[in-house]
Design an enzyme around this catalytic site. Sequence first.
Site, short mmCIF file in Angstrom:
data_model
loop_
_atom_site.label_atom_id
_atom_site.label_comp_id
_atom_site.label_asym_id
_atom_site.label_seq_id
_atom_site.Cartn_x
_atom_site.Cartn_y
_atom_site.Cartn_z
CG PHE A 130 -0.13 -9.08 -7.67
CD1 PHE A 130 -1.54 -8.80 -7.99
CD2 PHE A 130 0.37 -8.42 -8.47
CE1 PHE A 130 -2.04 -7.50 -8.52
CE2 PHE A 130 0.67 -7.53 -9.42
CZ PHE A 130 -0.90 -7.00 -9.37
CG ASP A 154 3.51 -9.41 -1.78
OD1 ASP A 154 3.07 -8.77 -1.53
OD2 ASP A 154 3.27 -9.08 -3.20
CE1 TYR A 183 -0.14 0.08 -5.00
CE2 TYR A 183 1.20 0.17 -5.19
CZ TYR A 183 0.61 -0.67 -5.27
OH TYR A 183 1.11 -1.24 -5.88
CE LYS A 184 -2.34 -4.36 -2.97
NZ LYS A 184 -2.66 -3.97 -4.57
NE ARG A 212 -9.44 -6.75 -6.24
CZ ARG A 212 -8.33 -5.76 -6.13
NH1 ARG A 212 -7.84 -7.19 -5.37
NH2 ARG A 212 -7.70 -5.31 -6.39
C1 LIG Z 1 -0.02 -8.68 -4.35
C2 LIG Z 1 0.56 -7.38 -4.63
N1 LIG Z 1 2.25 -7.57 -5.15
C3 LIG Z 1 2.90 -6.78 -5.97
C4 LIG Z 1 1.99 -6.05 -6.35
C5 LIG Z 1 2.66 -5.01 -7.56
O1 LIG Z 1 3.30 -3.88 -6.39
P1 LIG Z 1 4.07 -2.87 -7.36
O2 LIG Z 1 3.04 -2.43 -8.06
O3 LIG Z 1 3.96 -2.40 -5.89
O4 LIG Z 1 5.47 -3.32 -7.03
C6 LIG Z 1 0.98 -5.64 -6.65
C7 LIG Z 1 -0.59 -4.72 -6.54
O5 LIG Z 1 -0.60 -4.50 -7.10
C8 LIG Z 1 0.14 -6.77 -5.40
O6 LIG Z 1 -1.47 -6.29 -5.42
#
Ligand SMILES: Cc1ncc(COP(=O)(O)O)c(C=O)c1O
Length: 433
Positions: A135, A214, A239-240, A393
């Site tokens: 990400f 992650d 939140y997912k 997606r």
């Molecule tokens: C794999 C991944 N890592 C990090 C993040 C970023 O998360 P945050 O907004 O809690 O920093 C996301 C956000 O969707 C994500 O999908």
Amino acid sequence: MNHYYIGMKKVKEYRENAIKEDREDILREFRNCFKTPERLIYFDGNSLGMMPLESEKVASELISTAWGERLIRGWNEGWWEMPMKVSGKIAQLTGCDQDEIIVCDSTSVNLYKLVNAAIRIQSDRKKIVSDDLNFPSDLYIIQGIIRNLNKGHELVIVESDNGIDIDYDKLFGSIDDDTAVIVLSYVSFRSAFMYDMQRVTEYAHMKGAMVIWDLSHATGAVKIDLHSADADMAVGCTYKYLNGGPGSPAFLYVNRKLQDSVVSPVWGWLGEKAPFEFSLDYRPSEGARRYMTGSPNILSLCTLEPSLDIILEAGMDNIRNKSLSLTGFMLELYHTFLEPLGFGLGSPEKDDERASHISIKHPEGYRICRALIDDSRGNYVIIPDFRPPDNIRMGLSPLYNRFEEVLEVMLDIENIVKNRIYELYDSKTELVT
Ligand SMILES: Cc1ncc(COP(=O)(O)O)c(C=O)c1O
């Protein structure tokens, strides 16, 4: 029989199959734990999970009574323990102990803490390895740390050959005696590719490197066993698939063996041993609580907890099994109905490499999404999401998604493309896609 009738026969068979799967689904009652708006097929639980009915209840009680009437007394009436209590439940979903994990801050901020700490421990190594499926925020965090430290660290981004998965030989080839830490998404946000956590961790350790995982697209969707992989550190959001609500706090895991050497670069009073002694010098608390910074978001912790209880009751084995059946069904429909129309597949086909969403690719992907979301068309509003350049997606959340929904969506996509319905929609992208 001509093509039209063969197609109709197939649809009929698939529909009977979907109805049977839904009827026999051992998780089917869990859908009733969520607010499920009429005429909505929601395939975006991999971005923002649906709302548990209990969350609505606890949030309104919290606002009207605990905050509205009890006010500051709330901290001694459960709020203070809330982060640790919720962390204990996430520990059960990720295969670690309660004192190795803490819910706090955002995923990005938690990653900042852990990458900094890893670099500090591995002070004689200069390389940080990640991949181009990660990400972007994770890569930005690493880039920012390198820039701020200004000590000659280098980020090596291993490239995927197909945009779906990573060749292990290529990844391992980039890990050497100068590698301090490897930062990877256990499940890729774009393709749903899932790494072999144990294999990567073992190789990294053999080379003296650490790994930070992650878990954002994995937690609540696939089985995670941080202990059996001997994982060093991890972060993830709630939140997912954990359905915590918009902006609910993230979590951070540090293997107990490392906790005395992993020092957060952000020392706050909530991570201090005894915050209400107001000591002028920071003394880290026991366990992962030391990685907290400031006051926890009580409202979001309250909305998160009911979903964790639902997931624990449903059981991760059952959730994973249904997830594989749902995504497997979607893959079959993809091959039957969409591949012949010029779609490409953006997710792995192998069960042990695939998490809980499917990406399909089409040059008109964005306009197809716009058509699906349009509530003036058809029987349903269908919500997937779109990731550029061409990925539609579809997140399948086993707690509330059904096999019949999968069939409806795939047939609707076929209809939108076959009849060029997407041409009615603007290709101008919205702020959040
Ligand atoms: C794999 C991944 N890592 C990090 C993040 C970023 O998360 P945050 O907004 O809690 O920093 C996301 C956000 O969707 C994500 O999908």
